[in-house]
Design a protein around this motif. Structure first.
Motif, PDB file in Angstrom:
ATOM      1  N   ILE A  54      -7.920   4.266  40.019  1.00 18.13           N
ATOM      2  CA  ILE A  54      -7.390   4.735  41.660  1.00 18.13           C
ATOM      3  C   ILE A  54      -5.652   4.819  40.967  1.00 18.13           C
ATOM      4  CG2 ILE A  54      -5.901   4.150  43.137  1.00 18.13           C
ATOM      5  CD1 ILE A  54      -8.168   1.635  43.441  1.00 18.13           C
ATOM      6  N   MET A  55      -5.269   6.266  40.245  1.00 15.96           N
ATOM      7  CA  MET A  55      -4.152   6.948  40.148  1.00 15.96           C
ATOM      8  C   MET A  55      -2.756   6.472  42.007  1.00 15.96           C
ATOM      9  SD  MET A  55      -5.814   7.701  37.679  1.00 15.96           S
ATOM     10  CE  MET A  55      -4.536   8.756  37.031  1.00 15.96           C
ATOM     11  N   LEU A  56      -1.950   6.529  40.611  1.00 16.74           N
ATOM     12  CA  LEU A  56      -0.576   5.979  40.851  1.00 16.74           C
ATOM     13  C   LEU A  56       0.277   7.499  41.591  1.00 16.74           C
ATOM     14  CD1 LEU A  56      -0.327   2.680  39.744  1.00 16.74           C
ATOM     15  CD2 LEU A  56      -0.594   2.389  42.031  1.00 16.74           C
ATOM     16  N   PRO A  57       0.790   7.112  42.303  1.00 11.50           N
ATOM     17  CA  PRO A  57       2.231   8.577  42.072  1.00 11.50           C
ATOM     18  C   PRO A  57       2.530   8.976  41.172  1.00 11.50           C
ATOM     19  CG  PRO A  57       2.215   7.338  44.214  1.00 11.50           C
ATOM     20  CD  PRO A  57       1.039   6.442  43.259  1.00 11.50           C
ATOM     21  N   GLY A  58       3.027   8.211  40.724  1.00  6.80           N
ATOM     22  CA  GLY A  58       3.721   8.526  38.750  1.00  6.80           C
ATOM     23  C   GLY A  58       3.131   8.479  37.790  1.00  6.80           C
ATOM     24  N   GLY A  59       1.762   8.424  38.126  1.00  5.75           N
ATOM     25  CA  GLY A  59       0.775   9.215  36.968  1.00  5.75           C
ATOM     26  C   GLY A  59       0.193   7.787  36.734  1.00  5.75           C
ATOM     27  N   GLY A  60       0.468   6.949  36.297  1.00  3.36           N
ATOM     28  CA  GLY A  60      -0.570   5.404  36.049  1.00  3.36           C
ATOM     29  C   GLY A  60      -1.773   5.621  36.994  1.00  3.36           C
ATOM     30  N   THR A  61      -2.772   4.655  36.733  1.00  2.00           N
ATOM     31  CA  THR A  61      -3.608   3.221  36.815  1.00  2.00           C
ATOM     32  C   THR A  61      -3.176   2.499  37.580  1.00  2.00           C
ATOM     33  OG1 THR A  61      -3.980   3.098  35.397  1.00  2.00           O
ATOM     34  CG2 THR A  61      -5.149   5.296  35.807  1.00  2.00           C
ATOM     35  N   PRO A  88      -3.426  -1.701  38.749  1.00  2.73           N
ATOM     36  CA  PRO A  88      -4.519  -2.641  38.418  1.00  2.73           C
ATOM     37  C   PRO A  88      -5.050  -3.272  39.149  1.00  2.73           C
ATOM     38  CG  PRO A  88      -2.463  -3.548  38.985  1.00  2.73           C
ATOM     39  CD  PRO A  88      -2.250  -1.848  39.773  1.00  2.73           C
ATOM     40  N   TYR A  89      -6.527  -2.517  39.593  1.00  3.75           N
ATOM     41  CA  TYR A  89      -7.629  -3.022  40.352  1.00  3.75           C
ATOM     42  C   TYR A  89      -8.072  -1.999  40.659  1.00  3.75           C
ATOM     43  CZ  TYR A  89      -4.899  -0.685  43.966  1.00  3.75           C
ATOM     44  OH  TYR A  89      -3.985   0.218  45.141  1.00  3.75           O
ATOM     45  N   SER A  90      -9.696  -2.134  40.839  1.00  2.00           N
ATOM     46  CA  SER A  90     -10.791  -0.831  41.428  1.00  2.00           C
ATOM     47  C   SER A  90     -10.922  -0.503  43.075  1.00  2.00           C
ATOM     48  CB  SER A  90     -11.894  -1.727  40.761  1.00  2.00           C
ATOM     49  OG  SER A  90     -12.028  -1.578  39.382  1.00  2.00           O
ATOM     50  N   LYS A  91     -11.544   0.168  43.121  1.00  2.00           N
ATOM     51  CA  LYS A  91     -11.975   0.799  44.517  1.00  2.00           C
ATOM     52  C   LYS A  91     -13.031  -0.820  45.054  1.00  2.00           C
ATOM     53  CE  LYS A  91     -11.655   5.896  44.006  1.00  2.00           C
ATOM     54  NZ  LYS A  91     -12.744   6.554  44.179  1.00  2.00           N
ATOM     55  N   ALA A  92     -14.008  -0.849  43.961  1.00  2.00           N
ATOM     56  CA  ALA A  92     -14.967  -2.147  44.290  1.00  2.00           C
ATOM     57  C   ALA A  92     -16.644  -2.086  43.321  1.00  2.00           C
ATOM     58  CB  ALA A  92     -16.169  -1.110  45.170  1.00  2.00           C
ATOM     59  N   ALA A  93     -16.620  -3.082  43.035  1.00  2.00           N
ATOM     60  CA  ALA A  93     -17.762  -4.006  41.848  1.00  2.00           C
ATOM     61  C   ALA A  93     -18.752  -4.167  42.998  1.00  2.00           C
ATOM     62  CB  ALA A  93     -16.536  -4.549  41.504  1.00  2.00           C
ATOM     63  N   GLU A  94     -20.097  -4.251  41.973  1.00  2.00           N
ATOM     64  CA  GLU A  94     -21.382  -4.677  42.166  1.00  2.00           C
ATOM     65  C   GLU A  94     -21.403  -6.216  41.111  1.00  2.00           C
ATOM     66  OE1 GLU A  94     -25.330  -3.407  41.805  1.00  2.00           O
ATOM     67  OE2 GLU A  94     -24.226  -2.091  42.663  1.00  2.00           O
ATOM     68  N   ALA A  95     -21.711  -6.959  41.839  1.00  2.00           N
ATOM     69  CA  ALA A  95     -21.595  -8.361  40.713  1.00  2.00           C
ATOM     70  C   ALA A  95     -22.998  -9.092  42.275  1.00  2.00           C
ATOM     71  CB  ALA A  95     -20.390  -9.243  40.555  1.00  2.00           C
ATOM     72  N   GLY A  96     -23.286  -9.833  41.398  1.00  2.00           N
ATOM     73  CA  GLY A  96     -24.319 -10.786  42.306  1.00  2.00           C
ATOM     74  C   GLY A  96     -25.396 -10.407  43.482  1.00  2.00           C
ATOM     75  N   GLY A  97     -25.960  -8.890  43.109  1.00  2.00           N
ATOM     76  CA  GLY A  97     -26.483  -8.515  44.226  1.00  2.00           C
ATOM     77  C   GLY A  97     -26.039  -7.632  45.601  1.00  2.00           C
ATOM     78  N   LEU A  98     -24.324  -7.909  45.449  1.00  2.00           N
ATOM     79  CA  LEU A  98     -23.767  -7.917  46.428  1.00  2.00           C
ATOM     80  C   LEU A  98     -22.281  -6.646  46.103  1.00  2.00           C
ATOM     81  CD1 LEU A  98     -22.365 -11.572  47.690  1.00  2.00           C
ATOM     82  CD2 LEU A  98     -23.663  -9.468  48.513  1.00  2.00           C
ATOM     83  N   VAL A  99     -21.840  -5.855  46.636  1.00  2.00           N
ATOM     84  CA  VAL A  99     -20.618  -4.620  46.313  1.00  2.00           C
ATOM     85  C   VAL A  99     -19.997  -5.143  47.233  1.00  2.00           C
ATOM     86  CG1 VAL A  99     -19.674  -2.944  46.837  1.00  2.00           C
ATOM     87  CG2 VAL A  99     -22.362  -2.582  46.357  1.00  2.00           C
ATOM     88  N   PHE A 100     -18.454  -5.510  46.099  1.00  2.00           N
ATOM     89  CA  PHE A 100     -17.038  -6.365  47.414  1.00  2.00           C
ATOM     90  C   PHE A 100     -16.032  -4.747  46.396  1.00  2.00           C
ATOM     91  CE2 PHE A 100     -19.382  -8.901  44.904  1.00  2.00           C
ATOM     92  CZ  PHE A 100     -19.227 -10.330  45.992  1.00  2.00           C
ATOM     93  N   LEU A 101     -15.781  -4.283  48.238  1.00  5.91           N
ATOM     94  CA  LEU A 101     -14.418  -3.061  48.000  1.00  5.91           C
ATOM     95  C   LEU A 101     -13.223  -4.055  48.307  1.00  5.91           C
ATOM     96  CD1 LEU A 101     -17.159  -1.621  48.616  1.00  5.91           C
ATOM     97  CD2 LEU A 101     -16.013   0.145  50.045  1.00  5.91           C
TER      98      LEU A 101
END
Length: 129
Positions: A10-17, A19-32
Motif C-alpha cells: 500500500i503506497m502512501l501519499p508521500g511515496g513510502g509504503t 506498515p500493513y497489507s491489504k490482506a493475508a491468507e492463513a489457516g484457510g482464511l483470508v483476512f482483509l
C-alpha cells in the motif's frame, strides 16, 4: 501455519509504503484490512453513507478477487460507523450485497482517523482451494 500476503504494498501519499497489507491468507482464511469508502482516486466517495458503503464494498470485492474469492466467501464482517444515525443507510446498501446468505456481523460506532470517513468494513473470507 504459513501466511501469504495478498496484493501489492500500500503506497502512501508521500511515496513510502504503509506498515500493513491489504490482506493475508492463513489457516484457510483470508483476512482483509478494514476498507473505507474511498473511490479509485483515493478520495472519500461523495454522497454520504450509502455512497461510502458502496465504495467500501467495491474495494472489498477487488481485494477478495486478488485472493481468488468473492463476497460469497465472506464468513464474518466487522463494521464501524462514525454515527449510529447512519445505520439505516449503511444497512440498506450492505443488505444488497450480502442478501443470499449474510455472514455474521458486528457493527459498532467509533471515531476514525480520516476526517469525513463514515464507514469502515473489515471482512474475513474462506480461502478457495
Amino acid at each position: 501455519m504459513t501466511k501469504k500476503i495478498i496484493g501489492a504494498p500500500i503506497m502512501l501519499p508521500g511515496g513510502g509504503t504503509a506498515p500493513y497489507s491489504k490482506a493475508a491468507e492463513a489457516g484457510g482464511l483470508v483476512f482483509l484490512t478494514g476498507q473505507l469508502g474511498l473511490g479509485p482516486d483515493g478520495k472519500l466517495a461523495e454522497g454520504g453513507i450509502e455512497a461510502q458503503t458502496e465504495a467500501a464494498i467495491a474495494n472489498i470485492k477487488a481485494i477478495l478477487a486478488e485472493a481468488g474469492c468473492t463476497l460469497d466467501d465472506v464468513v464474518k464482517t466487522t463494521v464501524w460507523l462514525t454515527d449510529a444515525a447512519n445505520f439505516a443507510g449503511y444497512n440498506k446498501v450492505y443488505a444488497q450485497h450480502f442478501s443470499a446468505s449474510p455472514p455474521p456481523r458486528s457493527t459498532v460506532v467509533a471515531d476514525f482517523v480520516l476526517p469525513g470517513a463514515l464507514v469502515e468494513i473489515e471482512v474475513i473470507a474462506a480461502a478457495r482451494a
